[in-house]
Design an enzyme around this catalytic site. Structure first.
Site, mmCIF file in Angstrom:
data_model
loop_
_atom_site.group_PDB
_atom_site.id
_atom_site.type_symbol
_atom_site.label_atom_id
_atom_site.label_comp_id
_atom_site.label_asym_id
_atom_site.label_seq_id
_atom_site.Cartn_x
_atom_site.Cartn_y
_atom_site.Cartn_z
ATOM 1 N N SER A 143 0.207 9.745 -2.544
ATOM 2 C CA SER A 143 0.790 8.720 -1.682
ATOM 3 C C SER A 143 2.224 9.110 -1.340
ATOM 4 O O SER A 143 2.456 10.142 -0.722
ATOM 5 C CB SER A 143 0.689 7.352 -2.358
ATOM 6 N N ASP A 175 -9.269 5.165 3.744
ATOM 7 C CA ASP A 175 -7.967 4.728 3.261
ATOM 8 C C ASP A 175 -7.345 3.758 4.268
ATOM 9 O O ASP A 175 -6.858 4.165 5.326
ATOM 10 C CB ASP A 175 -7.060 5.951 3.065
ATOM 11 N N HIS A 183 -7.589 4.482 -0.705
ATOM 12 C CA HIS A 183 -6.360 5.137 -1.155
ATOM 13 C C HIS A 183 -6.453 5.610 -2.597
ATOM 14 O O HIS A 183 -5.754 6.539 -2.999
ATOM 15 C CB HIS A 183 -5.185 4.160 -0.989
#
Length: 727
Positions: free
Chosen positions: A593, A668, A700
């Site tokens: 991320s 995601d 995600h």
């Protein structure tokens, strides 16, 4: 003769013992849940202050129970609810009480929507009569009992409903809800993700008014994701997602009167775009508190609405040169004065204000952060909180008088302490862990912090790990760019300072985050242990922009996400590369991320330092990410184009020299796979070779079935291939 017979047996036992202490951690061990810790699920302190409830599940009988325990003895007092006694349900996996604990909402089925939101099947259990009432035949959101326990409000298909538990009548209190247009009482995607709440409605103390936020997302641009599934044709998931600089939902505050079934809008004349990140009734059933923020999130107003007089008062206005973090710490005391936390003196601290917003006093002070606010005991005039007073990587529990005097540390072990207090603050259950001790749950006397007895520990896990080769997680600091940065290091158990080792750096680095903390292993820590035993040194450094070292340290990255954080990782890698036992030609970095954004930037901007990088679900341009998060730190791309573009890896692909592995899930909804696709295209057009992996329909978190095992095999093999050629 006898000695010759015994000696081989003795040697066999010693060999077996040594062998047992040299087991290697495998990816299968990690992702099978073998090292999972035990905890106390859904702990709730009963109002009498003498007992607490816990959710237990008997795997053999497949029975769920809410069991009541006595704080003083820790003995089980009774089973309050058992799924075995309820014909309507097979089991439940969560529960919540109403205000007087006469009724309980049981969660029996749940389907995820986004990160925090779910659609679920719920039942109301009446403690006195043992009657069970199904909330709805549909899967609904956020069922919430009125304080008097006579009604339940919930969201369904973007509208709000109230069910009378006596008559069974259901009142639909909004009718304009429509997918991708109007949402009543449930947050939109970006509020849920970035302001961390889903239920945007609240009952007042008298159970006769419901305040809620209406989201008009008609003008918010849509984002679509292909869902590949297993059918012949893929489908599409289309939802509203405001990217930086684009239109947000228009929000308004609504008030529903349960008695006359009327709804009015509580208007507030705010110029331009604004957010309503919190709403909460005070102890006065006619006074509603609402927090408003401007779009830049550097101004916050706490407003009080008098629903009887139809008047409003601004009781607190905060401004910051960078941004203000929204919390859940607002607490109204009996006289409607209130507790508030703020960074206005440079560190996060507790403040006490009168009901009209005048500062009574700053309760806590010092060059350290309050990290959790637990509550206020009005009988002893005492506030309980968690802080970093014992070092930024540690957490301890403290008591302090409302006037800021007589501060007392209630926990003694260095590490991460987190308290759950009894309703009358006589006791607290402390959850403690450190880098060397897995979670242990202990009962303490609040007045002194004295340990009463142990409730639950993870000794079994500790004993299990004794059979494995494990390395110490070493905590230290490293002087980088004028700052002492927190760092941990994991070396091979047979570390030899006369040898050289490849180095893998892990970081997240997002604003206010922390990865270097004195707490028990997360799942990745076992992976790092495995890599260490395979000959790698693993290091994690919290650079500028991370949390719990003061506002200036955290907010230095304002308008320049990815600049100072990357400089710190590159400079740290250079320093570590000068150590005799680090091979400076074999330094890699990875992250997920924000960490993937960082590792990509580090490889590109530090192409003379890093040999490889792995980026999982990375942001590759801040122009692709959402309004609330991105603009909090960057303002809009229209206002700050250079801040967006000069620090986004997609604009530096021409600098790629090392090995690069890019990983993303196509499902995601948070960091869209668009980030990776655009990065891939940029790399191709720059004629740069790289590796990438796409996980179909994974969000995600990239998990489900065999996915995590596959992902970590992929990354482990890449690390060995790119950094481990001399092992």
């Amino acid at each position: 003769m006898k000695l010759r017979q015994i000696l081989p047996v003795f040697c066999f036992l010693m060999t077996s013992l040594v062998f047992c202490q040299e087991k290697q951690i495998t990816l299968q061990d990690i992702w099978s849940g073998k090292f999972r810790t035990e905890g106390m699920q859904a702990l709730h302190s009963m109002k009498n202050g003498k007992q607490y409830s816990v959710l237990n599940f008997d795997r053999q009988s497949r029975t769920s129970t809410i069991d009541i325990y006595d704080y003083k003895t820790l003995e089980k007092v009774k089973t309050l609810v058992s799924s075995a006694d309820i014909a309507e349900i097979r089991g439940f996996f969560d529960y919540s009480f109403n205000e007087d604990e006469s009724k309980i909402i049981l969660t029996t089925n749940s389907q995820p929507v986004f990160r925090r939101s779910t659609l679920g099947e719920y039942y109301i259990y009446d403690v006195a009569t043992k009657d069970v009432t199904k909330v709805s035949d549909q899967l609904v959101q956020e069922p919430t009992l009125s304080p008097d326990g006579t009604k339940v409000a919930y969201g369904f298909e973007n509208n709000l409903y109230v069910k009378d538990l006596k008559s069974g009548n259901v009142e639909q209190i909004t009718t304009d809800g429509e997918k991708n247009k109007i949402i009543n009482g449930i947050t939109d995607w970006v509020y849920e993700e970035e302001f961390s709440f889903v239920r945007a409605f609240d009952w007042n103390a008298d159970s006769n008014q419901i305040a809620y936020i209406k989201f008009d997302e008609s003008e918010v641009p849509e984002f679509s994701m292909d869902v590949y599934g297993s059918d012949l044709y893929q489908t599409q998931h289309v939802f509203k997602y405001p990217k930086a600089g684009e239109a947000n939902s228009k929000v308004s505050l609504q008030l529903y009167n349960v008695d006359d079934k009327s709804t009015i809008e509580l208007s507030e004349d705010k110029p331009g775009d604004f957010y309503i990140p919190r709403l909460q009734w005070t102890n006065d059933a006619n006074i509603l508190s609402v927090q408003f923020m401007n779009r830049h999130q550097n101004e916050l107003d706490l407003m009080l609405f008098d629903t009887k007089e139809k008047s409003m008062t601004n009781v607190l206005a905060e401004k910051d040169k960078a941004y203000i973090d929204v919390t859940f710490n607002l607490t109204f005391l009996e006289d409607n004065s209130f507790i508030w936390t703020s960074e206005k003196d440079g560190y996060n601290h507790i403040y006490h204000y009168s009901k009209d917003g005048k500062l009574i006093n700053q309760v806590t002070k010092g060059n350290w952060e309050v990290t959790n606010y637990y509550g206020f005991n009005d009988k002893t005039n005492t506030i309980y909180y968690q802080s970093t007073e014992n070092g930024s990587i540690n957490r301890d529990v403290y008591a302090i008088k409302l006037n800021g005097k007589n501060k007392k540390r209630l926990t003694q072990k260095d590490g991460t302490n987190n308290a759950s207090f009894s309703a009358d603050f006589t006791y607290f259950i402390n959850t403690f862990s450190s880098a060397t001790t897995p979670q242990e749950y202990t009962l303490h006397q609040t007045k002194t912090g004295k340990l009463i007895k142990s409730i639950k520990d993870n000794d079994r896990l500790e004993q299990q790990l004794e059979a494995y080769v494990m390395s110490e997680k070493e905590f230290s600091t490293i002087a980088v760019n004028g700052n002492d940065l927190n760092m941990w290091t994991i070396k091979p158990a047979d570390f030899d300072p006369n040898k050289t080792y490849p180095l893998l750096m892990y970081q997240y680095s997002g604003p206010g985050s922390q990865q270097v903390a004195n707490r028990w292993n997360g799942t990745n820590d076992y992976w790092y242990q495995m890599l260490a035993q395979q000959g790698f040194i693993i290091v994690c450094i919290d650079g500028r922009g991370t949390g719990f070292k003061g506002a200036d340290f955290k907010k230095v990255t304002q308008k320049e996400l990815g600049k100072y954080e990357v400089e710190d990782q590159i400079e740290a890698a250079k320093q570590l590369g000068q150590l005799d036992y680090i091979d400076e030609s074999r330094i890699g970095i990875w992250g997920w991320s924000y960490g993937g954004f960082m590792s990509s930037n580090a490889l590109l901007k530090g192409n003379d330092v890093f040999k490889m990088a792995i980026a999982v679900a990375p942001v590759t341009s801040w122009r692709f990410y959402d309004t609330i998060y991105t603009e909090r730190y960057m303002t809009t791309p229209q206002e700050n184009p250079s801040g967006y573009d000069e620090n986004s890896p997609i604009n530096h692909v021409d600098k790629l020299k090392g090995d690069y592995l890019l990983i993303h899930g196509t499902g995601d909804d948070n960091v869209h796979v668009q980030n990776t696709m655009r990065m891939v295209e940029a790399l191709i057009q720059a004629d740069k070779q790289f590796e990438w992996m796409i996980y179909p329909d994974k969000n995600h978190g990239i998990y489900g079935g065999n996915t995590r095992l596959h992902l970590y095999k992929k990354m482990t093999n890449f690390i060995h291939r790119t950094l481990g050629d001399k092992l």
